[in-house]
Design an enzyme around this catalytic site. Structure first.
Site, PDB file in Angstrom:
ATOM      1  N   HIS A  56     -13.762  -2.792  14.684  1.00  0.00           N
ATOM      2  CA  HIS A  56     -13.593  -1.271  14.434  1.00  0.00           C
ATOM      3  C   HIS A  56     -13.866  -0.521  15.739  1.00  0.00           C
ATOM      4  CE1 HIS A  56     -14.915   2.555  12.755  1.00  0.00           C
ATOM      5  NE2 HIS A  56     -14.068   2.379  12.003  1.00  0.00           N
TER       6      HIS A  56
ATOM      7  N   ARG B 259     -16.010   3.556   4.009  1.00  0.00           N
ATOM      8  CA  ARG B 259     -16.806   4.779   4.445  1.00  0.00           C
ATOM      9  C   ARG B 259     -15.761   5.955   4.607  1.00  0.00           C
ATOM     10  NH1 ARG B 259     -18.417   5.175  10.533  1.00  0.00           N
ATOM     11  NH2 ARG B 259     -16.312   5.715  10.549  1.00  0.00           N
ATOM     12  N   GLY B 260     -14.615   5.819   5.404  1.00  0.00           N
ATOM     13  CA  GLY B 260     -13.709   6.719   5.697  1.00  0.00           C
ATOM     14  C   GLY B 260     -13.800   7.374   7.072  1.00  0.00           C
ATOM     15  N   ASP B 261     -13.135   8.315   7.480  1.00  0.00           N
ATOM     16  CA  ASP B 261     -13.420   8.912   8.883  1.00  0.00           C
ATOM     17  C   ASP B 261     -13.722  10.406   8.528  1.00  0.00           C
ATOM     18  OD1 ASP B 261     -12.983   6.813  10.659  1.00  0.00           O
ATOM     19  OD2 ASP B 261     -10.827   6.713  10.086  1.00  0.00           O
TER      20      ASP B 261
ATOM     21  N   GLU C 184       0.918  -1.230  -0.042  1.00  0.00           N
ATOM     22  CA  GLU C 184      -0.144   0.078  -0.117  1.00  0.00           C
ATOM     23  C   GLU C 184       0.737   1.300  -0.075  1.00  0.00           C
ATOM     24  OE1 GLU C 184      -3.566   0.058   2.498  1.00  0.00           O
ATOM     25  OE2 GLU C 184      -2.982   1.892   3.245  1.00  0.00           O
TER      26      GLU C 184
ATOM     27  N   TYR D 289     -11.608  -5.535  10.274  1.00  0.00           N
ATOM     28  CA  TYR D 289     -10.747  -5.150  11.591  1.00  0.00           C
ATOM     29  C   TYR D 289     -10.772  -6.620  12.578  1.00  0.00           C
ATOM     30  CZ  TYR D 289     -12.158  -0.990   9.565  1.00  0.00           C
ATOM     31  OH  TYR D 289     -11.942   0.259   8.559  1.00  0.00           O
TER      32      TYR D 289
HETATM   33  P1  FAD Z   1     -17.714   0.592   7.500  1.00  0.00           P
HETATM   34  O1  FAD Z   1     -17.647  -0.794   6.959  1.00  0.00           O
HETATM   35  O2  FAD Z   1     -18.902   1.295   7.020  1.00  0.00           O
HETATM   36  O3  FAD Z   1     -17.870   0.479   9.077  1.00  0.00           O
HETATM   37  C1  FAD Z   1     -17.668   1.605   9.938  1.00  0.00           C
HETATM   38  C2  FAD Z   1     -18.396   1.138  11.079  1.00  0.00           C
HETATM   39  O4  FAD Z   1     -19.760   1.435  10.996  1.00  0.00           O
HETATM   40  C3  FAD Z   1     -17.993  -0.133  12.029  1.00  0.00           C
HETATM   41  O5  FAD Z   1     -17.898   0.240  13.417  1.00  0.00           O
HETATM   42  C4  FAD Z   1     -19.304  -0.978  11.479  1.00  0.00           C
HETATM   43  O6  FAD Z   1     -19.411  -1.982  12.307  1.00  0.00           O
HETATM   44  C5  FAD Z   1     -20.472   0.101  11.386  1.00  0.00           C
HETATM   45  N1  FAD Z   1     -21.412  -0.378  10.434  1.00  0.00           N
HETATM   46  C6  FAD Z   1     -21.185  -0.765   9.197  1.00  0.00           C
HETATM   47  N2  FAD Z   1     -22.393  -0.956   8.528  1.00  0.00           N
HETATM   48  C7  FAD Z   1     -23.220  -0.522   9.456  1.00  0.00           C
HETATM   49  C8  FAD Z   1     -24.722  -0.531   9.390  1.00  0.00           C
HETATM   50  N3  FAD Z   1     -25.413  -0.649   8.384  1.00  0.00           N
HETATM   51  N4  FAD Z   1     -25.423  -0.011  10.428  1.00  0.00           N
HETATM   52  C9  FAD Z   1     -24.533   0.367  11.779  1.00  0.00           C
HETATM   53  N5  FAD Z   1     -23.270   0.286  11.826  1.00  0.00           N
HETATM   54  C10 FAD Z   1     -22.698   0.040  10.675  1.00  0.00           C
HETATM   55  N6  FAD Z   1      -9.434   5.710   5.182  1.00  0.00           N
HETATM   56  C11 FAD Z   1      -9.317   6.675   4.489  1.00  0.00           C
HETATM   57  O7  FAD Z   1      -9.619   7.736   4.633  1.00  0.00           O
HETATM   58  N7  FAD Z   1      -8.629   6.620   3.187  1.00  0.00           N
HETATM   59  C12 FAD Z   1      -8.088   5.202   2.994  1.00  0.00           C
HETATM   60  O8  FAD Z   1      -7.582   4.930   2.081  1.00  0.00           O
HETATM   61  C13 FAD Z   1      -8.137   4.101   3.978  1.00  0.00           C
HETATM   62  N8  FAD Z   1      -7.805   3.027   3.532  1.00  0.00           N
HETATM   63  C14 FAD Z   1      -7.966   1.752   4.468  1.00  0.00           C
HETATM   64  C15 FAD Z   1      -7.592   0.701   4.070  1.00  0.00           C
HETATM   65  C16 FAD Z   1      -7.567  -0.535   5.014  1.00  0.00           C
HETATM   66  C17 FAD Z   1      -7.061  -1.785   4.560  1.00  0.00           C
HETATM   67  C18 FAD Z   1      -8.454  -0.126   6.405  1.00  0.00           C
HETATM   68  C19 FAD Z   1      -8.311  -1.488   7.143  1.00  0.00           C
HETATM   69  C20 FAD Z   1      -8.939   1.076   6.518  1.00  0.00           C
HETATM   70  C21 FAD Z   1      -8.749   2.239   5.611  1.00  0.00           C
HETATM   71  N9  FAD Z   1      -9.119   3.387   5.976  1.00  0.00           N
HETATM   72  C22 FAD Z   1      -9.027   4.418   4.984  1.00  0.00           C
HETATM   73  C23 FAD Z   1      -9.865   3.849   7.234  1.00  0.00           C
HETATM   74  C24 FAD Z   1     -11.304   3.369   7.155  1.00  0.00           C
HETATM   75  O9  FAD Z   1     -11.975   4.602   6.288  1.00  0.00           O
HETATM   76  C25 FAD Z   1     -11.793   3.825   8.650  1.00  0.00           C
HETATM   77  O10 FAD Z   1     -11.334   2.554   9.365  1.00  0.00           O
HETATM   78  C26 FAD Z   1     -13.204   4.005   8.730  1.00  0.00           C
HETATM   79  O11 FAD Z   1     -13.441   4.291  10.033  1.00  0.00           O
HETATM   80  C27 FAD Z   1     -14.296   2.817   8.514  1.00  0.00           C
HETATM   81  O12 FAD Z   1     -14.295   2.405   7.215  1.00  0.00           O
HETATM   82  P2  FAD Z   1     -15.185   1.097   6.768  1.00  0.00           P
HETATM   83  O13 FAD Z   1     -14.861   1.335   5.147  1.00  0.00           O
HETATM   84  O14 FAD Z   1     -14.312   0.022   7.495  1.00  0.00           O
HETATM   85  O15 FAD Z   1     -16.382   1.321   7.237  1.00  0.00           O
END
Ligand code: FAD
Length: 288
Positions: free
Chosen positions: A148, A108-110, A17, A144
């Site tokens: 998460h 989703r992102g933060d 990455e 995670y």
């Molecule tokens: P989600 O899968 O949407 O989950 C986020 C939270 O919401 C979790 O707690 C989950 O349990 C909860 N959730 C999911 N669906 C629901 C639902 N239907 N109802 C209620 N709760 C729900 N960030 C960046 O900004 N740029 C990047 O390039 C980037 N790359 C990454 C690469 C990897 C391999 C990883 C592990 C993380 C990366 N991140 C990046 C960080 C990531 O964006 C954050 O961890 C973010 O907080 C969660 O993204 P997610 O896609 O896992 O979200």
């Protein structure tokens, strides 16, 4: 090539990455990183996505295109739906398709407190559904091993992970972790829950006291005693910490491969020399 095709070929997938150069650096500085990484022949390289102010950042797409077309290495572009609304997503996907980039990590992102989030897609699973429906891309998602940070418990986190896979994610990449037992326990839970897509283990070598403390506070990874001892002993000796951190990452990777992991995703921090040292030390292990 869709990344899911890389798995199940009798060897452990190894991917890297990179992140786009910081804003005060020219985009071209990424070539130094990529020149170093190409020699270790990763199966694919992914490019992170950050919110670049009120406008969606283009550099992820540009770098993914460079990896795919100049280095001829499959590229995966990250995309976050807090930074990109439906129109941004449509535009970025069209650009990626035009450039032959076939893989997207849907996230989703933060939320950045200084930038209002886009709200077209609430969760990563919504973005996975949307991209998967187009049919043009291999879609990957994040997972995670320790849960998460926002998740109330591991069960609901796993349930939401299953939703991403059911929505069309064909491959998962894990958050960094330092205790392999956390990953193995997660893998077991995921398989029991019917999550059967390839899951890559995310490994970040510990290279400096500050960066690791920052990462741990951001993602909540737990620190095994073996690692806290390393930080306590070598924390003020950058060269020693770097050597010990690389050795720790190699040890983690060889144990993960012995445990049958589908793939290793190395968070290179744009440091090709470290990636090269690690890849060189596991070259035979990867082929077993
Ligand atoms: P989600 O899968 O949407 O989950 C986020 C939270 O919401 C979790 O707690 C989950 O349990 C909860 N959730 C999911 N669906 C629901 C639902 N239907 N109802 C209620 N709760 C729900 N960030 C960046 O900004 N740029 C990047 O390039 C980037 N790359 C990454 C690469 C990897 C391999 C990883 C592990 C993380 C990366 N991140 C990046 C960080 C990531 O964006 C954050 O961890 C973010 O907080 C969660 O993204 P997610 O896609 O896992 O979200």
């Amino acid at each position: 090539m869709k990344l899911a095709q890389l798995f199940g070929q009798g060897r452990t997938v190894f991917s890297c990455e990179v992140f786009p150069p910081k804003r005060n650096m020219p985009v071209d500085s990424i070539y130094t990183t990529l020149d170093g990484l190409k020699d270790i022949r990763p199966d694919f390289i992914s490019v992170t996505f950050g919110a670049g102010g009120s406008q969606v950042n283009q550099t992820t797409h540009e770098i993914a295109s460079i990896i795919q077309n100049r280095y001829h290495i499959p590229a995966m572009a990250h995309l976050t739906c807090v930074a990109a609304g439906r129109e941004d997503v449509d535009r970025l996907l069209a650009q990626l398709k035009e450039d032959g980039v076939e893989n997207v990590l849907a996230l989703r992102g933060d939320v950045n407190p200084d930038i209002p989030p886009k709200t077209d897609f609430a969760h990563a699973s919504d973005l996975v559904t949307y991209i998967h429906a187009r049919g043009d891309f291999g879609v990957s998602a994040a997972c995670y091993p320790e849960g998460h940070l926002e998740s109330p418990d591991l069960v609901s986190d796993l349930r939401h992970l299953k939703e991403k896979v059911d929505a069309g994610a064909q491959h998962l990449v894990s958050q960094l972790f330092f205790d392999n037992e956390d990953f193995f326990r997660f893998l077991e839970r995921a398989r029991i829950a019917g999550i059967n897509v390839p899951i890559e283990a995310g490994i970040m070598p510990v290279l400096s006291q500050n960066s690791i403390r920052r990462m741990v506070s951001m993602c909540g990874a737990s620190m095994p005693r073996k690692l806290t001892r390393i930080l306590a002993r070598y924390g003020d000796h950058p060269e020693a910490l770097r050597e010990a951190g690389i050795a720790y990452a190699i040890d983690q990777i060889s144990d993960l491969i012995a445990g049958g992991v589908d793939g290793i995703h190395l968070y290179t921090m744009n440091n090709p020399e470290v990636a090269r040292q690690i890849a060189g030390s596991i070259a035979s292990i990867r082929r077993v």
